[in-house]
Design a protein around this motif. Structure first.
Motif, PDB file in Angstrom:
ATOM      1  N   ASP A 169      47.592  26.060  76.904  1.00  0.00           N
ATOM      2  CA  ASP A 169      48.488  25.293  77.805  1.00  0.00           C
ATOM      3  C   ASP A 169      47.778  24.494  78.912  1.00  0.00           C
ATOM      4  OD1 ASP A 169      47.531  27.155  79.514  1.00  0.00           O
ATOM      5  OD2 ASP A 169      49.805  28.019  80.001  1.00  0.00           O
ATOM      6  N   LYS A 170      46.485  24.707  79.028  1.00  0.00           N
ATOM      7  CA  LYS A 170      45.622  23.699  79.454  1.00  0.00           C
ATOM      8  C   LYS A 170      44.335  23.333  78.803  1.00  0.00           C
ATOM      9  CE  LYS A 170      46.424  26.018  84.003  1.00  0.00           C
ATOM     10  NZ  LYS A 170      45.630  26.654  85.082  1.00  0.00           N
ATOM     11  N   THR A 171      43.933  22.205  79.059  1.00  0.00           N
ATOM     12  CA  THR A 171      42.584  21.544  78.212  1.00  0.00           C
ATOM     13  C   THR A 171      41.540  22.845  78.588  1.00  0.00           C
ATOM     14  OG1 THR A 171      43.256  19.337  78.533  1.00  0.00           O
ATOM     15  CG2 THR A 171      40.942  19.765  78.141  1.00  0.00           C
ATOM     16  N   THR A 172      40.826  23.313  77.388  1.00  0.00           N
ATOM     17  CA  THR A 172      40.084  24.458  77.722  1.00  0.00           C
ATOM     18  C   THR A 172      38.926  24.208  76.741  1.00  0.00           C
ATOM     19  OG1 THR A 172      39.682  26.751  78.058  1.00  0.00           O
ATOM     20  CG2 THR A 172      41.015  25.951  76.148  1.00  0.00           C
ATOM     21  N   LEU A 173      37.949  24.971  76.477  1.00  0.00           N
ATOM     22  CA  LEU A 173      36.730  25.201  75.418  1.00  0.00           C
ATOM     23  C   LEU A 173      37.241  26.197  74.425  1.00  0.00           C
ATOM     24  CD1 LEU A 173      33.544  25.018  77.620  1.00  0.00           C
ATOM     25  CD2 LEU A 173      35.070  23.119  76.836  1.00  0.00           C
ATOM     26  N   LEU A 174      36.847  26.146  73.218  1.00  0.00           N
ATOM     27  CA  LEU A 174      37.132  26.967  72.142  1.00  0.00           C
ATOM     28  C   LEU A 174      36.290  26.673  71.058  1.00  0.00           C
ATOM     29  CD1 LEU A 174      39.350  29.285  71.584  1.00  0.00           C
ATOM     30  CD2 LEU A 174      40.101  27.668  69.886  1.00  0.00           C
ATOM     31  N   ASN A 175      35.278  27.798  70.845  1.00  0.00           N
ATOM     32  CA  ASN A 175      34.506  27.819  69.428  1.00  0.00           C
ATOM     33  C   ASN A 175      34.304  28.747  69.074  1.00  0.00           C
ATOM     34  OD1 ASN A 175      32.549  26.845  67.724  1.00  0.00           O
ATOM     35  ND2 ASN A 175      30.952  27.057  69.049  1.00  0.00           N
ATOM     36  N   LEU A 176      35.203  29.210  68.074  1.00  0.00           N
ATOM     37  CA  LEU A 176      35.418  30.782  67.372  1.00  0.00           C
ATOM     38  C   LEU A 176      34.457  30.840  66.276  1.00  0.00           C
ATOM     39  CD1 LEU A 176      39.260  30.788  67.428  1.00  0.00           C
ATOM     40  CD2 LEU A 176      37.578  31.697  69.292  1.00  0.00           C
ATOM     41  N   THR A 177      34.092  31.988  65.988  1.00  0.00           N
ATOM     42  CA  THR A 177      33.389  32.360  64.777  1.00  0.00           C
ATOM     43  C   THR A 177      33.483  33.826  64.449  1.00  0.00           C
ATOM     44  OG1 THR A 177      31.243  32.175  63.512  1.00  0.00           O
ATOM     45  CG2 THR A 177      31.019  32.971  65.747  1.00  0.00           C
ATOM     46  N   ASN A 178      33.061  34.191  63.200  1.00  0.00           N
ATOM     47  CA  ASN A 178      32.851  35.681  62.833  1.00  0.00           C
ATOM     48  C   ASN A 178      31.461  36.250  62.759  1.00  0.00           C
ATOM     49  OD1 ASN A 178      32.469  37.941  60.871  1.00  0.00           O
ATOM     50  ND2 ASN A 178      34.651  38.242  61.428  1.00  0.00           N
ATOM     51  N   HIS A 179      31.174  37.357  63.467  1.00  0.00           N
ATOM     52  CA  HIS A 179      29.589  37.679  63.481  1.00  0.00           C
ATOM     53  C   HIS A 179      29.413  38.958  62.654  1.00  0.00           C
ATOM     54  CE1 HIS A 179      26.103  38.268  65.877  1.00  0.00           C
ATOM     55  NE2 HIS A 179      26.576  37.153  66.647  1.00  0.00           N
ATOM     56  N   THR A 180      29.753  38.788  61.341  1.00  0.00           N
ATOM     57  CA  THR A 180      29.372  39.913  60.496  1.00  0.00           C
ATOM     58  C   THR A 180      27.819  39.448  60.013  1.00  0.00           C
ATOM     59  OG1 THR A 180      31.810  40.086  59.531  1.00  0.00           O
ATOM     60  CG2 THR A 180      29.780  40.530  58.087  1.00  0.00           C
ATOM     61  N   TYR A 181      27.262  40.849  60.040  1.00  0.00           N
ATOM     62  CA  TYR A 181      26.005  41.064  59.196  1.00  0.00           C
ATOM     63  C   TYR A 181      25.989  41.232  57.934  1.00  0.00           C
ATOM     64  CZ  TYR A 181      23.982  41.158  64.408  1.00  0.00           C
ATOM     65  OH  TYR A 181      23.738  41.017  65.676  1.00  0.00           O
ATOM     66  N   PHE A 182      25.554  40.350  57.089  1.00  0.00           N
ATOM     67  CA  PHE A 182      25.511  40.644  55.541  1.00  0.00           C
ATOM     68  C   PHE A 182      24.124  41.249  55.354  1.00  0.00           C
ATOM     69  CE2 PHE A 182      28.554  37.478  56.288  1.00  0.00           C
ATOM     70  CZ  PHE A 182      29.767  37.894  55.533  1.00  0.00           C
ATOM     71  N   ASN A 183      24.088  42.162  54.153  1.00  0.00           N
ATOM     72  CA  ASN A 183      23.075  42.737  53.454  1.00  0.00           C
ATOM     73  C   ASN A 183      23.489  42.733  51.920  1.00  0.00           C
ATOM     74  OD1 ASN A 183      21.184  44.456  52.256  1.00  0.00           O
ATOM     75  ND2 ASN A 183      20.453  45.012  54.218  1.00  0.00           N
ATOM     76  N   LEU A 184      23.210  42.053  51.206  1.00  0.00           N
ATOM     77  CA  LEU A 184      23.464  42.201  49.889  1.00  0.00           C
ATOM     78  C   LEU A 184      22.881  43.109  48.983  1.00  0.00           C
ATOM     79  CD1 LEU A 184      24.144  38.143  49.062  1.00  0.00           C
ATOM     80  CD2 LEU A 184      25.659  39.841  49.938  1.00  0.00           C
ATOM     81  N   SER A 185      21.910  43.932  49.505  1.00  0.00           N
ATOM     82  CA  SER A 185      21.272  44.887  48.693  1.00  0.00           C
ATOM     83  C   SER A 185      22.239  46.109  48.289  1.00  0.00           C
ATOM     84  CB  SER A 185      20.017  45.457  49.493  1.00  0.00           C
ATOM     85  OG  SER A 185      20.391  46.453  50.238  1.00  0.00           O
ATOM     86  N   GLY A 186      23.320  46.334  49.012  1.00  0.00           N
ATOM     87  CA  GLY A 186      24.250  47.647  48.712  1.00  0.00           C
ATOM     88  C   GLY A 186      23.912  48.633  49.446  1.00  0.00           C
ATOM     89  N   ASP A 187      24.904  49.053  50.317  1.00  0.00           N
ATOM     90  CA  ASP A 187      24.664  50.344  51.108  1.00  0.00           C
ATOM     91  C   ASP A 187      23.436  50.222  51.945  1.00  0.00           C
ATOM     92  OD1 ASP A 187      27.008  51.205  50.483  1.00  0.00           O
ATOM     93  OD2 ASP A 187      26.275  52.569  48.826  1.00  0.00           O
ATOM     94  N   LEU A 188      22.885  49.274  52.282  1.00  0.00           N
ATOM     95  CA  LEU A 188      21.718  49.164  53.261  1.00  0.00           C
ATOM     96  C   LEU A 188      20.261  49.779  52.574  1.00  0.00           C
ATOM     97  CD1 LEU A 188      23.517  49.786  56.639  1.00  0.00           C
ATOM     98  CD2 LEU A 188      23.290  47.516  55.251  1.00  0.00           C
ATOM     99  N   LYS A 189      20.100  49.632  51.298  1.00  0.00           N
ATOM    100  CA  LYS A 189      18.936  50.174  50.717  1.00  0.00           C
ATOM    101  C   LYS A 189      17.676  49.244  51.131  1.00  0.00           C
ATOM    102  CE  LYS A 189      20.610  49.968  46.473  1.00  0.00           C
ATOM    103  NZ  LYS A 189      22.010  49.483  46.706  1.00  0.00           N
ATOM    104  N   ARG A 190      17.894  48.223  51.473  1.00  0.00           N
ATOM    105  CA  ARG A 190      16.759  47.331  51.736  1.00  0.00           C
ATOM    106  C   ARG A 190      16.966  46.519  52.827  1.00  0.00           C
ATOM    107  NH1 ARG A 190      17.686  46.916  46.406  1.00  0.00           N
ATOM    108  NH2 ARG A 190      18.421  44.699  46.418  1.00  0.00           N
ATOM    109  N   ASP A 191      16.183  45.848  53.358  1.00  0.00           N
ATOM    110  CA  ASP A 191      16.271  44.829  54.675  1.00  0.00           C
ATOM    111  C   ASP A 191      16.718  43.392  53.788  1.00  0.00           C
ATOM    112  OD1 ASP A 191      14.067  43.527  53.864  1.00  0.00           O
ATOM    113  OD2 ASP A 191      12.904  44.635  55.443  1.00  0.00           O
ATOM    114  N   ALA A 192      16.887  42.588  54.597  1.00  0.00           N
ATOM    115  CA  ALA A 192      17.395  41.198  54.103  1.00  0.00           C
ATOM    116  C   ALA A 192      16.461  40.217  53.945  1.00  0.00           C
ATOM    117  CB  ALA A 192      18.567  40.698  54.842  1.00  0.00           C
ATOM    118  N   LEU A 193      15.126  40.681  53.712  1.00  0.00           N
ATOM    119  CA  LEU A 193      14.163  39.655  53.976  1.00  0.00           C
ATOM    120  C   LEU A 193      13.994  38.881  52.734  1.00  0.00           C
ATOM    121  CD1 LEU A 193      11.369  41.760  56.036  1.00  0.00           C
ATOM    122  CD2 LEU A 193      12.612  39.593  57.038  1.00  0.00           C
ATOM    123  N   HIS A 194      13.900  39.508  51.599  1.00  0.00           N
ATOM    124  CA  HIS A 194      14.030  38.860  50.268  1.00  0.00           C
ATOM    125  C   HIS A 194      15.340  38.160  49.772  1.00  0.00           C
ATOM    126  CE1 HIS A 194       9.888  39.972  50.194  1.00  0.00           C
ATOM    127  NE2 HIS A 194      10.208  41.221  50.402  1.00  0.00           N
TER     128      HIS A 194
END
Length: 348
Positions: A169-194
């Protein structure tokens, strides 16, 4: 397709529920009505083993006390605002300075630390949750009462959509995002470096010592910031590029996207065969590689460490209010904000 709703915990005497969206391929996405937090995403590897591919906690207490925005919706403004202040329509506004003299991710409360109303959505094509929250005028120092609706939808094409909508109802700032941390190795078996990441981007935002934009957009050519053909995350971690070193050996940078809803962001893990495609309306994606992740947090039975997961935060450019040549994230009075980001889960 179905949705399972279960109690997850309490905060300030109010119940927090977990909602699990399940499609016909048994992809599962679990989220909370606290901060719209995504706690788990369960997908198969190339051998058909279903495992979780995001960082999170098993209990509400850890989210409340320890979470570095795991899976949360961040706002009103994601990223940093220099000096915790800005001017809008000739008026000055003071925000909480919760990050070394600057304002970060909407403040210590922000959208990530409040309870949202939740409505279950279900039809023949998709299942989902519609979250809504009213941010009152002056919350965290921002002008305007903002009505926010965030819809999570999962369909049988293994696509997960996040639709952000808001008006003020007033001019404002808005910049939305989702902050999910992904790791595709599955169940965090490895880090995401590779993990290998590909981003259709020619430029990234240069940062200063406070991790604020200098205002310069740097060319990615012949640097470890060139993801146009794909590269391993580790290349930036071991790099001597001043920008990698500045953020703690890795990435915490905005990449200006060349295209939208055209496979512009792709990440894959060779060992598991999992692939994630991210497509968005937003002008940029912030790649954060967990350089500052606290050690030894209890993340699903694994102790947290640097580079255990990485974020792909689709959003506007950081601190745009102080850089007039950046695309604006000013939300005009009674203007409808609408943005869509789609995540597609694949197996090679």
């Amino acid at each position: 397709m179905r949705i399972v709703q279960k109690p997850f915990g309490e905060i300030n005497g109010q119940n927090v529920d977990a909602y699990t969206l399940i499609n016909d391929q048994n992809i599962e996405i679990t989220c909370l009505n606290y901060g719209c937090v995504i706690t788990k995403i369960v997908t198969p590897n190339r051998d058909g083993n279903y495992e979780n591919i995001v960082l999170g906690f098993n209990n509400m207490e850890d989210y409340e006390k320890h979470s570095p925005y795991f899976g949360a919706v961040v706002g009103r403004v994601s990223g940093r605002i220099k000096g915790g202040q800005f001017e809008l329509d000739g008026q000055s506004f003071e925000l909480e300075m919760n990050d070394n003299g600057n304002h970060l991710h909407g403040g210590s409360k922000g959208f990530s630390h409040v309870l949202w109303d939740a409505v279950i959505l279900k039809n023949e094509k998709e299942v989902g949750i519609q979250f809504s929250y009213t941010s009152p005028d002056g919350e965290e120092g921002y002008p305007g009462t903002v009505q926010v609706t965030i819809t999570y939808l999962l369909n049988n094409d293994n696509e997960f959509l996040i639709h952000y909508q808001a008006n003020s109802d007033k001019t404002t700032l808005l910049n939305l995002t989702n902050h999910t941390y992904f790791n595709l190795s599955g169940d965090l078996k490895r880090d995401a470096l590779h993990h290998v990441l590909k981003i259709d981007s020619n430029q990234f935002v240069e940062l200063n010592e406070q991790l604020l934009p200098t205002g310069e957009l740097l060319d990615v050519t012949d640097t470890v910031f060139d993801f146009r053909e794909g590269r391993e995350i580790e290349e930036g971690v071991i790099s001597n590029h001043p920008q990698n070193q500045l953020v703690g050996q890795g990435y915490d940078h905005s990449f200006l996207l060349n295209s939208h809803h055209n496979g512009e962001i792709t990440m894959w893990d060779e060992e598991s065969g999992r692939k994630l495609v991210v497509e968005t309306d937003e002008v940029s994606v912030v790649l954060y590689t967990g350089n500052q992740l606290q050690e030894d947090l209890p993340v699903y039975g694994v102790k947290s460490k640097k580079y255990l997961g990485l974020c792909l935060e689709t959003q506007g450019l950081p601190d745009a209010i102080h850089h007039p040549h950046f695309p604006s994230y000013v939300l005009e009075k009674d203007q409808l904000f609408s943005s869509l980001t789609k995540y597609t889960f694949l197996v090679d």
